[in-house]
Scaffold this motif. Structure first.
Motif, PDB file in Angstrom:
ATOM      1  N   GLY A  43       0.779  -1.228   0.000  1.00  0.00           N
ATOM      2  CA  GLY A  43       0.000   0.000   0.000  1.00  0.00           C
ATOM      3  C   GLY A  43       0.809   1.275   0.000  1.00  0.00           C
ATOM      4  N   LYS A  44       2.127   1.195  -0.228  1.00  0.00           N
ATOM      5  CA  LYS A  44       2.962   2.396  -0.215  1.00  0.00           C
ATOM      6  C   LYS A  44       3.839   2.461  -1.468  1.00  0.00           C
ATOM      7  CE  LYS A  44       1.405   3.837   3.685  1.00  0.00           C
ATOM      8  NZ  LYS A  44       0.581   5.076   3.735  1.00  0.00           N
ATOM      9  N   PRO A  45       3.238   2.425  -2.665  1.00  0.00           N
ATOM     10  CA  PRO A  45       4.062   2.453  -3.884  1.00  0.00           C
ATOM     11  C   PRO A  45       4.809   3.757  -4.075  1.00  0.00           C
ATOM     12  CG  PRO A  45       1.732   2.685  -4.427  1.00  0.00           C
ATOM     13  CD  PRO A  45       1.801   2.354  -2.966  1.00  0.00           C
ATOM     14  N   GLU A  46       4.236   4.886  -3.602  1.00  0.00           N
ATOM     15  CA  GLU A  46       4.916   6.176  -3.776  1.00  0.00           C
ATOM     16  C   GLU A  46       6.209   6.224  -2.977  1.00  0.00           C
ATOM     17  OE1 GLU A  46       1.819   5.860  -2.675  1.00  0.00           O
ATOM     18  OE2 GLU A  46       0.552   6.560  -4.346  1.00  0.00           O
ATOM     19  N   ALA A  47       6.178   5.738  -1.734  1.00  0.00           N
ATOM     20  CA  ALA A  47       7.383   5.734  -0.906  1.00  0.00           C
ATOM     21  C   ALA A  47       8.448   4.825  -1.494  1.00  0.00           C
ATOM     22  CB  ALA A  47       7.043   5.309   0.525  1.00  0.00           C
ATOM     23  N   ILE A  48       8.027   3.681  -2.029  1.00  0.00           N
ATOM     24  CA  ILE A  48       8.981   2.748  -2.630  1.00  0.00           C
ATOM     25  C   ILE A  48       9.610   3.352  -3.881  1.00  0.00           C
ATOM     26  CG2 ILE A  48       9.210   0.489  -3.724  1.00  0.00           C
ATOM     27  CD1 ILE A  48       6.964  -0.487  -1.842  1.00  0.00           C
ATOM     28  N   LYS A  49       8.794   3.991  -4.712  1.00  0.00           N
ATOM     29  CA  LYS A  49       9.324   4.607  -5.927  1.00  0.00           C
ATOM     30  C   LYS A  49      10.295   5.729  -5.588  1.00  0.00           C
ATOM     31  CE  LYS A  49       8.056   6.825 -10.286  1.00  0.00           C
ATOM     32  NZ  LYS A  49       6.959   7.311 -11.164  1.00  0.00           N
ATOM     33  N   LEU A  50       9.991   6.494  -4.546  1.00  0.00           N
ATOM     34  CA  LEU A  50      10.885   7.574  -4.148  1.00  0.00           C
ATOM     35  C   LEU A  50      12.218   7.023  -3.651  1.00  0.00           C
ATOM     36  CD1 LEU A  50      11.325  10.568  -3.801  1.00  0.00           C
ATOM     37  CD2 LEU A  50      10.162  10.454  -1.593  1.00  0.00           C
ATOM     38  N   ALA A  51      12.181   5.921  -2.902  1.00  0.00           N
ATOM     39  CA  ALA A  51      13.421   5.303  -2.437  1.00  0.00           C
ATOM     40  C   ALA A  51      14.249   4.801  -3.613  1.00  0.00           C
ATOM     41  CB  ALA A  51      13.107   4.157  -1.479  1.00  0.00           C
ATOM     42  N   MET A  52      13.595   4.199  -4.608  1.00  0.00           N
ATOM     43  CA  MET A  52      14.302   3.760  -5.806  1.00  0.00           C
ATOM     44  C   MET A  52      14.882   4.943  -6.572  1.00  0.00           C
ATOM     45  SD  MET A  52      14.565   0.524  -6.330  1.00  0.00           S
ATOM     46  CE  MET A  52      15.042   0.702  -8.045  1.00  0.00           C
ATOM     47  N   THR A  53      14.136   6.036  -6.620  1.00  0.00           N
ATOM     48  CA  THR A  53      14.609   7.248  -7.303  1.00  0.00           C
ATOM     49  C   THR A  53      15.899   7.747  -6.685  1.00  0.00           C
ATOM     50  OG1 THR A  53      12.362   7.907  -7.925  1.00  0.00           O
ATOM     51  CG2 THR A  53      14.023   9.626  -7.872  1.00  0.00           C
ATOM     52  N   VAL A  54      15.933   7.797  -5.370  1.00  0.00           N
ATOM     53  CA  VAL A  54      17.126   8.296  -4.683  1.00  0.00           C
ATOM     54  C   VAL A  54      18.301   7.350  -4.887  1.00  0.00           C
ATOM     55  CG1 VAL A  54      18.097   8.892  -2.434  1.00  0.00           C
ATOM     56  CG2 VAL A  54      15.750   9.545  -2.993  1.00  0.00           C
ATOM     57  N   LEU A  55      18.038   6.052  -4.878  1.00  0.00           N
ATOM     58  CA  LEU A  55      19.113   5.082  -5.091  1.00  0.00           C
ATOM     59  C   LEU A  55      19.762   5.288  -6.456  1.00  0.00           C
ATOM     60  CD1 LEU A  55      20.707   2.506  -4.336  1.00  0.00           C
ATOM     61  CD2 LEU A  55      18.814   1.172  -5.282  1.00  0.00           C
ATOM     62  N   LEU A  56      18.958   5.460  -7.501  1.00  0.00           N
ATOM     63  CA  LEU A  56      19.493   5.626  -8.847  1.00  0.00           C
ATOM     64  C   LEU A  56      20.047   7.023  -9.076  1.00  0.00           C
ATOM     65  CD1 LEU A  56      16.845   3.697 -10.961  1.00  0.00           C
ATOM     66  CD2 LEU A  56      18.931   2.870  -9.871  1.00  0.00           C
ATOM     67  N   ALA A  57      19.695   7.971  -8.205  1.00  0.00           N
ATOM     68  CA  ALA A  57      20.235   9.326  -8.297  1.00  0.00           C
ATOM     69  C   ALA A  57      21.508   9.483  -7.476  1.00  0.00           C
ATOM     70  CB  ALA A  57      19.194  10.351  -7.838  1.00  0.00           C
ATOM     71  N   GLU A  58      22.023   8.367  -6.943  1.00  0.00           N
ATOM     72  CA  GLU A  58      23.260   8.368  -6.151  1.00  0.00           C
ATOM     73  C   GLU A  58      23.121   9.219  -4.898  1.00  0.00           C
ATOM     74  OE1 GLU A  58      26.995   8.401  -8.772  1.00  0.00           O
ATOM     75  OE2 GLU A  58      25.497   9.344 -10.089  1.00  0.00           O
ATOM     76  N   GLY A  59      21.944   9.130  -4.271  1.00  0.00           N
ATOM     77  CA  GLY A  59      21.683   9.950  -3.101  1.00  0.00           C
ATOM     78  C   GLY A  59      21.474   9.117  -1.851  1.00  0.00           C
ATOM     79  N   HIS A  60      20.922   9.777  -0.848  1.00  0.00           N
ATOM     80  CA  HIS A  60      20.673   9.157   0.446  1.00  0.00           C
ATOM     81  C   HIS A  60      19.272   9.537   0.916  1.00  0.00           C
ATOM     82  CE1 HIS A  60      25.014   8.445   0.465  1.00  0.00           C
ATOM     83  NE2 HIS A  60      25.153   9.733   0.181  1.00  0.00           N
ATOM     84  N   VAL A  61      18.669   8.676   1.720  1.00  0.00           N
ATOM     85  CA  VAL A  61      17.270   8.845   2.120  1.00  0.00           C
ATOM     86  C   VAL A  61      17.162   8.998   3.627  1.00  0.00           C
ATOM     87  CG1 VAL A  61      15.040   7.695   2.270  1.00  0.00           C
ATOM     88  CG2 VAL A  61      16.299   7.625   0.147  1.00  0.00           C
ATOM     89  N   LEU A  62      16.335   9.956   4.045  1.00  0.00           N
ATOM     90  CA  LEU A  62      15.964  10.106   5.446  1.00  0.00           C
ATOM     91  C   LEU A  62      14.494   9.722   5.557  1.00  0.00           C
ATOM     92  CD1 LEU A  62      16.583  11.063   8.349  1.00  0.00           C
ATOM     93  CD2 LEU A  62      15.855  13.362   7.639  1.00  0.00           C
ATOM     94  N   ILE A  63      14.217   8.616   6.249  1.00  0.00           N
ATOM     95  CA  ILE A  63      12.845   8.157   6.442  1.00  0.00           C
ATOM     96  C   ILE A  63      12.381   8.665   7.806  1.00  0.00           C
ATOM     97  CG2 ILE A  63      11.279   6.195   6.472  1.00  0.00           C
ATOM     98  CD1 ILE A  63      13.275   4.613   4.890  1.00  0.00           C
ATOM     99  N   GLU A  64      11.448   9.593   7.778  1.00  0.00           N
ATOM    100  CA  GLU A  64      11.015  10.256   9.009  1.00  0.00           C
ATOM    101  C   GLU A  64       9.515  10.065   9.181  1.00  0.00           C
ATOM    102  OE1 GLU A  64      12.668  14.259  10.337  1.00  0.00           O
ATOM    103  OE2 GLU A  64      10.647  14.813   9.730  1.00  0.00           O
ATOM    104  N   ASP A  65       9.125   9.420  10.271  1.00  0.00           N
ATOM    105  CA  ASP A  65       7.699   9.192  10.510  1.00  0.00           C
ATOM    106  C   ASP A  65       7.510   8.697  11.936  1.00  0.00           C
ATOM    107  OD1 ASP A  65       4.945   8.962   9.995  1.00  0.00           O
ATOM    108  OD2 ASP A  65       5.354   8.386   7.925  1.00  0.00           O
ATOM    109  N   VAL A  66       6.252   8.546  12.311  1.00  0.00           N
ATOM    110  CA  VAL A  66       5.901   8.091  13.656  1.00  0.00           C
ATOM    111  C   VAL A  66       6.296   6.618  13.804  1.00  0.00           C
ATOM    112  CG1 VAL A  66       4.021   9.732  13.864  1.00  0.00           C
ATOM    113  CG2 VAL A  66       3.568   7.493  12.879  1.00  0.00           C
ATOM    114  N   PRO A  67       6.373   6.129  15.042  1.00  0.00           N
ATOM    115  CA  PRO A  67       6.786   4.738  15.250  1.00  0.00           C
ATOM    116  C   PRO A  67       5.778   3.745  14.678  1.00  0.00           C
ATOM    117  CG  PRO A  67       6.945   6.015  17.292  1.00  0.00           C
ATOM    118  CD  PRO A  67       6.217   6.860  16.316  1.00  0.00           C
ATOM    119  N   GLY A  68       6.309   2.605  14.200  1.00  0.00           N
ATOM    120  CA  GLY A  68       5.479   1.481  13.838  1.00  0.00           C
ATOM    121  C   GLY A  68       4.874   1.488  12.454  1.00  0.00           C
ATOM    122  N   VAL A  69       5.294   2.407  11.573  1.00  0.00           N
ATOM    123  CA  VAL A  69       4.702   2.443  10.231  1.00  0.00           C
ATOM    124  C   VAL A  69       5.573   1.757   9.195  1.00  0.00           C
ATOM    125  CG1 VAL A  69       3.362   4.531  10.680  1.00  0.00           C
ATOM    126  CG2 VAL A  69       5.696   4.743   9.807  1.00  0.00           C
ATOM    127  N   GLY A  70       6.710   1.200   9.605  1.00  0.00           N
ATOM    128  CA  GLY A  70       7.528   0.413   8.686  1.00  0.00           C
ATOM    129  C   GLY A  70       8.736   1.135   8.139  1.00  0.00           C
TER     130      GLY A  70
END
Length: 332
Positions: free
Chosen positions: A40-67
């Motif tokens: 149910g989170k295709p947008e977050a997955i696509k964004l993570a893939m985007t950053v990986l192919l852009a040679e970048g780094h990801v900060l995942i910021e959210d409340v506890p327990g959402v994965g």
């Protein structure tokens, strides 16, 4: 495109359209593998893939327990490359990340013992719980892809990506990331709560076992390196480049912001737009790519004024208004 041992092997020749086709197929394989764990989170997955192919780094910021950690683990496990996980705690030292020089009694000389940062994908859990001294140890690694210890410099192998998680709610006993550190992250991902259908599917799939245990790699590290090269070749018209600059410049003069986006943010937005376009199967960037990434790439770098904070005007709202009123680039 050939298949070897169940993995896609990319032809790294000069056929750019062939490379783009391979990019889409491999990226979809990785995304599909991650979606078996994070539903149910295709947008977050696509964004993570985007950053990986852009040679970048990801900060995942959210409340506890959402994965947050589960997303990072699933992405790392779907790629057959080295992965290290670091639990950031107040007693974590810079050397625990980068490595140290230790004296070898047999050789009678110092030798370097590499730390967990020497991996293709580094998962940093609760990065804001480490001290500023330890956080700063990541600055050189993330920007220059190298580590300097005792005057000696060691290169980090590509692909290299830091996926850090942060809980914005429980701030007691934490050290907020300074602007210089946040600026190193290409994008910030917020996963959010799942809808009822996805949460019900989670109960069925995660109720008795973790689907992460059955997740197998669907791509090699060499595949990702070839994909990164393909993304670098995605065309960005001069008008789109000017649009990116205008968008970033507008954040520096917005009255609601006391700190706008940096030139590094301009570069990150351009690189991410290339990867975003390539994931859609295009070898050129359009304004929609830039607009879709403006929030994730720029918002976490912006600091609102005290008046904006009192008026409940977060940087995301300010950025959305800038995107809305900024003229689109001409088709010429």
């Amino acid at each position: 495109m050939a298949t070897r041992g169940g993995h896609v092997v990319i032809d790294t020749g000069n056929q750019s359209d062939r490379k783009l086709d391979d990019l889409v197929q491999v990226a979809h394989r990785v995304s599909a593998a991650v979606e078996t764990v994070i539903s149910g989170k295709p947008e977050a997955i696509k964004l993570a893939m985007t950053v990986l192919l852009a040679e970048g780094h990801v900060l995942i910021e959210d409340v506890p327990g959402v994965g947050k950690t589960l997303l990072a683990k699933a992405l790392a496990r779907s790629i057959d490359c080295s992965v290290r996980r670091v639990q950031f705690t107040p007693d974590l030292l810079p050397g625990d990340l980068t490595g140290v020089s230790a004296f070898n009694q047999e050789l009678r000389e110092f030798e370097f013992k590499p730390g967990p940062i020497f991996a293709n994908i580094v998962l940093g859990d609760e990065i804001n719980r480490a001290s500023p001294k330890t956080q700063s140890a990541l600055l050189e690694c993330m920007e220059e892809r190298q580590v300097t210890v005792d005057g000696a410099t060691y290169s980090l192998e590509l692909p290299f990506m830091v996926i850090a998680t942060q809980n914005p709610i429980e701030m007691e006993g934490t050290y907020p990331l300074p602007e210089a550190q946040r600026d190193r992250f290409t994008a910030r991902i917020s996963i959010g709560y799942p809808d009822q259908v996805s949460e019900l599917a989670m109960l069925d799939s995660h109720g008795s076992f973790s689907p992460l245990d059955d997740l197998e790699p669907v791509a090699h590290g060499s595949d990702i390196r070839a994909l990164i090269v393909a993304v670098r070749g995605v065309h960005v018209a001069q008008a789109i480049r000017q649009y990116v600059i205008s968008l970033v410049s507008a954040t520096r003069s917005a009255p609601e912001l006391r700190l706008g986006a940096s030139p590094r943010a301009t570069l990150h937005l351009l690189r991410a737009s290339r990867a975003f376009a390539a994931l859609d199967g295009r070898d050129f960037v359009i304004p929609d790519d830039v607009q879709a990434l403006a929030g994730p790439v720029l918002a976490h770098r912006l600091l609102p004024t005290p008046e904006a904070l009192v008026g409940h005007e977060p940087p995301e709202h300010v950025l959305a208004r800038i995107v809305e009123r900024l003229p689109l680039p001409s088709a010429r």
